[in-house]
Design an enzyme around this catalytic site. Sequence first.
Site, short mmCIF file in Angstrom:
data_model
loop_
_atom_site.label_atom_id
_atom_site.label_comp_id
_atom_site.label_asym_id
_atom_site.label_seq_id
_atom_site.Cartn_x
_atom_site.Cartn_y
_atom_site.Cartn_z
N ASN A 1 -54.83 -31.34 32.70
CA ASN A 1 -53.64 -30.98 33.61
C ASN A 1 -54.28 -31.16 35.05
OD1 ASN A 1 -52.87 -28.39 35.01
ND2 ASN A 1 -54.32 -27.72 33.40
N ARG A 2 -53.31 -31.56 35.82
CA ARG A 2 -53.40 -31.80 37.41
C ARG A 2 -51.89 -31.20 37.80
NH1 ARG A 2 -54.57 -37.43 36.48
NH2 ARG A 2 -52.82 -38.64 36.86
N MET A 3 -51.66 -30.22 37.33
CA MET A 3 -50.26 -29.95 37.70
C MET A 3 -50.06 -29.59 39.34
SD MET A 3 -48.65 -29.96 34.57
CE MET A 3 -46.95 -29.21 34.98
N GLY A 4 -51.26 -28.65 39.89
CA GLY A 4 -51.30 -28.45 41.06
C GLY A 4 -50.16 -27.55 41.68
N PHE A 5 -50.19 -26.43 40.87
CA PHE A 5 -49.36 -25.02 41.14
C PHE A 5 -47.71 -25.62 41.60
CE2 PHE A 5 -53.33 -22.80 42.82
CZ PHE A 5 -53.71 -22.60 41.57
N ASN B 1 -56.02 -16.05 41.69
CA ASN B 1 -56.68 -17.20 41.03
C ASN B 1 -57.38 -18.13 42.31
OD1 ASN B 1 -57.23 -19.58 39.79
ND2 ASN B 1 -55.04 -20.40 39.47
N SER C 1 -58.38 -22.73 39.85
CA SER C 1 -57.92 -24.21 39.25
C SER C 1 -58.49 -25.33 40.01
CB SER C 1 -56.39 -24.07 39.63
OG SER C 1 -55.70 -23.09 38.90
N ASN D 1 -57.05 -27.98 40.58
CA ASN D 1 -56.01 -28.83 40.94
C ASN D 1 -55.38 -28.79 42.70
OD1 ASN D 1 -56.16 -30.50 38.72
ND2 ASN D 1 -55.10 -28.84 37.67
N THR D 2 -56.00 -27.61 43.08
CA THR D 2 -55.79 -27.70 44.76
C THR D 2 -57.05 -27.68 45.52
OG1 THR D 2 -54.01 -25.99 44.06
CG2 THR D 2 -55.00 -25.72 46.32
N LYS E 1 -59.61 -14.49 38.76
CA LYS E 1 -59.92 -15.49 37.74
C LYS E 1 -60.83 -16.49 37.99
CE LYS E 1 -57.34 -18.61 34.25
NZ LYS E 1 -55.89 -18.89 34.02
N THR F 1 -62.18 -18.01 31.17
CA THR F 1 -62.12 -18.79 32.47
C THR F 1 -60.83 -19.71 32.62
OG1 THR F 1 -62.93 -20.87 31.20
CG2 THR F 1 -64.66 -19.23 32.07
N ASN F 2 -60.80 -20.19 33.70
CA ASN F 2 -59.78 -21.37 33.90
C ASN F 2 -60.29 -22.50 33.19
OD1 ASN F 2 -57.58 -22.82 35.12
ND2 ASN F 2 -57.69 -21.16 36.83
N TYR G 1 -53.38 -20.64 25.76
CA TYR G 1 -52.37 -21.67 26.19
C TYR G 1 -52.46 -22.93 25.18
CZ TYR G 1 -49.88 -24.24 29.77
OH TYR G 1 -48.71 -24.99 30.40
C1 LIG Z 1 -50.83 -27.11 31.72
C2 LIG Z 1 -51.67 -26.01 32.04
C3 LIG Z 1 -51.33 -25.37 33.44
C4 LIG Z 1 -52.15 -24.30 33.72
N1 LIG Z 1 -51.62 -23.57 34.84
C5 LIG Z 1 -52.40 -22.65 35.36
C6 LIG Z 1 -52.10 -21.73 36.64
O1 LIG Z 1 -50.95 -22.11 37.24
N2 LIG Z 1 -52.83 -20.89 36.73
C7 LIG Z 1 -53.89 -20.36 36.20
O2 LIG Z 1 -54.55 -19.47 36.53
N3 LIG Z 1 -54.45 -21.15 35.00
C8 LIG Z 1 -53.81 -22.19 34.55
N4 LIG Z 1 -54.14 -22.81 33.42
C9 LIG Z 1 -55.39 -22.49 32.77
C10 LIG Z 1 -54.87 -21.49 31.48
O3 LIG Z 1 -54.51 -20.22 32.05
C11 LIG Z 1 -56.31 -21.25 30.83
O4 LIG Z 1 -57.18 -20.59 31.59
C12 LIG Z 1 -56.94 -22.40 30.22
O5 LIG Z 1 -56.07 -23.47 29.89
C13 LIG Z 1 -58.02 -22.18 29.27
O6 LIG Z 1 -57.46 -21.66 28.17
P1 LIG Z 1 -56.81 -22.58 26.92
O7 LIG Z 1 -58.06 -23.32 26.46
O8 LIG Z 1 -56.40 -21.64 25.86
O9 LIG Z 1 -55.77 -23.52 27.39
C14 LIG Z 1 -53.15 -24.06 33.11
C15 LIG Z 1 -53.54 -24.61 31.73
C16 LIG Z 1 -52.67 -25.74 31.51
C17 LIG Z 1 -53.18 -26.47 30.14
#
Ligand SMILES: Cc1cc2nc3c(=O)[nH]c(=O)nc-3n(C[C@H](O)[C@H](O)[C@H](O)COP(=O)(O)O)c2cc1C
Length: 369
Positions: free
Chosen positions: A116-120, A179, A182, A184-185, A222, A250-251, A326
């Site tokens: 993902n590269r949602m970008g908050f 956080n 991420s 993507n910022t 995080k 981790t992230n 997630y």
């Molecule tokens: C689509 C998507 C959006 C995410 N957005 C955020 C975010 O806004 N802030 C954040 O701290 N982590 C974000 N994460 C990271 C997750 O919180 C998590 O740290 C990461 O996906 C690893 O866990 P997983 O393997 O169970 O997905 C995002 C992950 C995904 C897949």
Amino acid sequence: MYHLFFRLVFRRMDAEKAHHLAFRWIRAAARVPGLRAAIAAVLAPSHASLATTALGQRMRGPFGLAAGFDKNAVAIDGMSMLGFDHVEIGTVTAQQQSGNPAPRLFRLVGDRALINRMGFNNDGSAAVAARLARRRTVFPTTVGVNIGKTKVVPEGEAVQDYVTSAERLARYADYLVVNVSSPNTPGLRNLQATEALRPLLAGVREAADRAVTGRRVPLLVKIAPDLADADVDAVADLAVELGLDGIIATNTTIAREGLGLTSDPAVVAQTGGLSGAPLADRSLEVLRRLYARVGDRITLVGVGGVETAEDAWQRILAGATLVQGYSAFIYQGPFWMRAVHKGLATRLAASPYATLADAVGADTRKVTS
Ligand SMILES: Cc1cc2nc3c(=O)[nH]c(=O)nc-3n(C[C@H](O)[C@H](O)[C@H](O)COP(=O)(O)O)c2cc1C
């Protein structure tokens, strides 16, 4: 059943559209009192042995929803209904922002992973605070609030940007997460360097204390799996020094290791953070390293590639008091949390540990003692 549905419906849709559709269903179900009670009775059963106290909160269990799924705090009760024991909302930034252009979420089905590269993309901390203020609690779940930097704010002004969000949101947070991980910022992850992290965490701590009197809101950071080991140690030491309450490890990763041959190279090449199964080894490694360094002085939250009850159990034995997921929720569906809970309760009962708290870090202690 869910797997068939996933193959026939979700997999054929754009990944972000599928997310929004599922999200709408969850929110709709959570609005109907009889239905939500029935769903919660099936999906969120509580195993007395899994009751967890962490970050000053009593929770039904250790397993929660990682940040990013409910960025705007619109589905806390819906996610609790499905069986998550805590829900971390966000990342929320001081200013509303729409994130990166779509497409920005990609599935690697064969690898049980996402990029993902949602970008908050989020409504901004003022709007999210107003929503949390209006919230009528249905399920009394623990709510974590994850904050990040607004994209257009220069790195040099990051502290004030986080402070603004902390001031608005701390009172609604059972715990607050900074956080800095991420991918993507642009520049965000530079804030993990201790010279930048120290004033940031100190500033957010003061902001939370100013905004909330009468209780101390726990503060966590995080971190990314891509930190070098020495930098993981440096963050751990800083966290102890500053009296931080927790570290989330981790992230997502910018690495592309651990992927099989089934994933489309064009998708693998997409810019963004990789989550899901391929992240598991490094996330677990970072968690072990943190626990070896901080022991029980700081609450650790294990996240990254957790797919099964066994994975969650291994995170606990490595040092995690709380575990989050997630990506596996996307692939496994609504019965996933129930399976993790059941498996955790079985493992605890078969283990030498009387309580989950006794199991926390047991494996890492064996190696380091
Ligand atoms: C689509 C998507 C959006 C995410 N957005 C955020 C975010 O806004 N802030 C954040 O701290 N982590 C974000 N994460 C990271 C997750 O919180 C998590 O740290 C990461 O996906 C690893 O866990 P997983 O393997 O169970 O997905 C995002 C992950 C995904 C897949």
